[in-house]
Scaffold this motif. Sequence first.
Motif: not given
Length: 319
Positions: A38-59
Amino acid sequence: MRTVKPSGDFLVPVIYSGHEARAKVSDFAKGAGLAQLVNTIADLKALAAGQFSSVHVLGYYAAGDGGGDVFRWNGSSSAADNGGTVIIPNSAPGTGRWERVYQSIDVKKFGARGNGVTDDTTKIQSALDFANASGGFRIGVPGGTYLCTSAINIYKKTHLVGVGKSLSKFLFNHTGDVIKSTWAINSSTAVNIKVEAMIIQCNNGSNAGGGFVDVGGTFVDLIDVQIDGFRYSVIFDQTELADIDRCYFSDPLLAAVWLVNGANHTPGADPLYTNRITIKKSQIISNGGAAIGIVDDGGVTHCFEDNNFQGFVTQIRSA
């Protein structure tokens, strides 16, 4: 968002929205065999809880701005969101947090922008609070101008380090003390604080405080730091075993360094403290505003060595 299929534990280059990211496959979602970006922390927060085990946030605010990292889902955590290493999804679950995977921490990973316009005070304080909660940490200050509108507090075993006086700048615009290390009077608290390789600057001509202020701490180091435009560049009040090395103090309104000896900066309040202060190889300059370079209002066994004074009526005044 984009996913990539891992084929082993090695660095995988991926291109997302024009930005290249490289991360270990082991940092990604092993269960599904996919790495979520995902691009941003806001994008990370928007994901469903536990939707993925790991996410690479680019900024943090935009891909490539220096605030990204890999985040792993911890379904059992109920830790508070600190804006940097622990992130709660927008769905606000009682348990379950995104936790940053990091080898180093800097203020941009807590959301400081460093653009000289946005107020970064709370973001920088959050990074320093993280260091305090961790029992001490090295907090980096990437190149940029970090606007601050109130004091920030630094705690035990914290190393606040920039990338050079010409690159990392804290810009304060208020009238009081700015970077503060505050401990009990008469305590000789071992704080092991180091500030290094940056500029601390004030643009308020009515400033009545200090650029760096320690009260009651022991083992405090300022190394390669430039401090401009404060009433006092540095105040050491009942500080012991402190070093100022290769620093540059310019245009203090009253004095560059004040060694004082009591609660609320009271000269001579207790002669047994503010001891063994070393100031060496530093440039101490007044362009007409300040009359005194170093004001020594108490304590014993100080060492002032190989400093260059310019423009002061009195270079060192001793009580």
